[in-house]
Write an enzyme that holds these catalytic residues in place. Structure first.
Site, PDB file in Angstrom:
ATOM      1  N   CYS A  29       0.865  -1.189   0.000  1.00  0.00           N
ATOM      2  CA  CYS A  29       0.000   0.000   0.000  1.00  0.00           C
ATOM      3  C   CYS A  29       0.896   1.232   0.000  1.00  0.00           C
ATOM      4  O   CYS A  29       2.060   1.142  -0.429  1.00  0.00           O
ATOM      5  CB  CYS A  29      -0.979  -0.029   1.170  1.00  0.00           C
ATOM      6  SG  CYS A  29      -0.204  -0.054   2.805  1.00  0.00           S
ATOM      7  N   ASN A  71       2.252   1.392   4.366  1.00  0.00           N
ATOM      8  CA  ASN A  71       2.521   0.113   5.045  1.00  0.00           C
ATOM      9  C   ASN A  71       2.218   0.186   6.550  1.00  0.00           C
ATOM     10  O   ASN A  71       2.884  -0.420   7.368  1.00  0.00           O
ATOM     11  CB  ASN A  71       3.962  -0.379   4.795  1.00  0.00           C
ATOM     12  CG  ASN A  71       4.222  -1.826   5.200  1.00  0.00           C
ATOM     13  OD1 ASN A  71       5.321  -2.169   5.620  1.00  0.00           O
ATOM     14  ND2 ASN A  71       3.251  -2.688   5.095  1.00  0.00           N
ATOM     15  N   CYS A  76      -1.484   0.645   7.291  1.00  0.00           N
ATOM     16  CA  CYS A  76      -2.922   0.342   7.388  1.00  0.00           C
ATOM     17  C   CYS A  76      -3.285  -0.882   6.544  1.00  0.00           C
ATOM     18  O   CYS A  76      -3.428  -1.990   7.061  1.00  0.00           O
ATOM     19  CB  CYS A  76      -3.777   1.539   6.967  1.00  0.00           C
ATOM     20  SG  CYS A  76      -3.567   3.008   8.002  1.00  0.00           S
ATOM     21  N   ARG A  77      -3.421  -0.684   5.233  1.00  0.00           N
ATOM     22  CA  ARG A  77      -3.991  -1.739   4.395  1.00  0.00           C
ATOM     23  C   ARG A  77      -3.091  -2.957   4.223  1.00  0.00           C
ATOM     24  O   ARG A  77      -3.540  -4.095   4.401  1.00  0.00           O
ATOM     25  CB  ARG A  77      -4.360  -1.160   3.012  1.00  0.00           C
ATOM     26  CG  ARG A  77      -5.487  -0.154   3.088  1.00  0.00           C
ATOM     27  CD  ARG A  77      -5.595   0.663   1.815  1.00  0.00           C
ATOM     28  NE  ARG A  77      -4.452   1.549   1.651  1.00  0.00           N
ATOM     29  CZ  ARG A  77      -4.204   2.291   0.579  1.00  0.00           C
ATOM     30  NH1 ARG A  77      -5.039   2.226  -0.446  1.00  0.00           N
ATOM     31  NH2 ARG A  77      -3.166   3.095   0.541  1.00  0.00           N
ATOM     32  N   SER A  78      -1.827  -2.750   3.856  1.00  0.00           N
ATOM     33  CA  SER A  78      -1.009  -3.943   3.570  1.00  0.00           C
ATOM     34  C   SER A  78      -0.611  -4.739   4.814  1.00  0.00           C
ATOM     35  O   SER A  78      -0.578  -5.975   4.742  1.00  0.00           O
ATOM     36  CB  SER A  78       0.194  -3.623   2.673  1.00  0.00           C
ATOM     37  OG  SER A  78       1.079  -2.719   3.261  1.00  0.00           O
ATOM     38  N   ASP A 105      -7.989   3.967   0.730  1.00  0.00           N
ATOM     39  CA  ASP A 105      -7.064   4.394   1.784  1.00  0.00           C
ATOM     40  C   ASP A 105      -7.880   4.902   2.980  1.00  0.00           C
ATOM     41  O   ASP A 105      -8.643   5.844   2.855  1.00  0.00           O
ATOM     42  CB  ASP A 105      -6.195   5.525   1.205  1.00  0.00           C
ATOM     43  CG  ASP A 105      -5.131   5.994   2.168  1.00  0.00           C
ATOM     44  OD1 ASP A 105      -5.220   5.682   3.375  1.00  0.00           O
ATOM     45  OD2 ASP A 105      -4.211   6.685   1.701  1.00  0.00           O
TER      46      ASP A 105
HETATM   47  P1  4NP Z   1      -1.821   2.767   4.040  1.00  0.00           P
HETATM   48  O1  4NP Z   1      -2.459   4.113   4.604  1.00  0.00           O
HETATM   49  O2  4NP Z   1      -1.265   3.102   2.678  1.00  0.00           O
HETATM   50  O3  4NP Z   1      -3.001   1.839   3.949  1.00  0.00           O
HETATM   51  O4  4NP Z   1      -0.777   2.345   5.035  1.00  0.00           O
HETATM   52  C1  4NP Z   1      -1.740   5.311   4.689  1.00  0.00           C
HETATM   53  C2  4NP Z   1      -0.895   5.539   5.734  1.00  0.00           C
HETATM   54  C3  4NP Z   1      -0.214   6.741   5.844  1.00  0.00           C
HETATM   55  C4  4NP Z   1      -0.400   7.708   4.876  1.00  0.00           C
HETATM   56  C5  4NP Z   1      -1.238   7.480   3.813  1.00  0.00           C
HETATM   57  C6  4NP Z   1      -1.912   6.280   3.719  1.00  0.00           C
HETATM   58  N1  4NP Z   1       0.282   8.948   5.005  1.00  0.00           N
HETATM   59  O5  4NP Z   1       0.026   9.833   4.177  1.00  0.00           O
HETATM   60  O6  4NP Z   1       1.093   9.126   5.918  1.00  0.00           O
END
Ligand code: 4NP
Length: 150
Positions: free
Chosen positions: A2, A5, A7-9, A121
């Site tokens: 993602c 790294n 939340c989703r992955s 996201d």
């Molecule tokens: P992820 O979510 O891609 O599912 O881990 C996010 C985590 C952090 C951010 C964006 C999306 N960020 O902008 O810091």
């Protein structure tokens, strides 16, 4: 894979691990997760994602890492959460004609009955987004495991 790294992955990694454990297939697969961005490297998953997963009996313990081109050669399947991730991961390949390209796919392409093609996201949204992540991943990973053990 993602963006962050956190939340989703990491959720996908933990759901996959749980499901292969339930089927006694733990030793058959190597699974890992990474992000295309490096802002959270070394951090545990986001507290909201950890709590939402834990409510379903899934513990998220991995630490955030940023994906590099070399990682793409270590795995048979590279599954991404959204189209931005797909573009970012493919852009790591220095040679456009690289055969690795074909193993990079949207994870929801394995989902049997999702109307979504991307895992949204959840980072800037509310609780619903984190639940949605797990609902979508649950379906997709069932399909993924079926396709892998077929
Ligand atoms: P992820 O979510 O891609 O599912 O881990 C996010 C985590 C952090 C951010 C964006 C999306 N960020 O902008 O810091």
């Amino acid at each position: 894979v993602c963006l962050g790294n956190i939340c989703r992955s990491p959720a996908a990694e933990a759901v996959f691990k749980q499901k292969i454990k339930d089927r006694n297939l733990e030793n058959v697969f190597a699974v890992d997760s990474e992000g295309t961005g490096g802002w959270h490297v070394g951090n545990l998953p986001d507290r909201r994602m950890r709590e939402t997963a834990l409510a379903r009996g899934i513990e998220l313990t991995s630490r955030s890492r940023q994906i590099e081109e070399n990682d793409l050669y270590q795995f048979d399947h590279i599954l991404v959460m959204d189209k931005d991730n797909l573009t970012a991961v493919k852009s790591l390949l220095k040679d456009e004609s690289n055969s690795v390209n074909s193993k990079i796919k949207l994870i929801l392409s394995y989902s049997k009955n999702s109307q979504f093609d991307e895992v949204p996201d959840p980072y800037y949204g509310g609780q619903k987004g984190f639940d949605k992540v797990l609902d979508l991943l649950n379906e997709a990973i069932d399909g993924l495991i079926e396709s892998l053990i077929d």
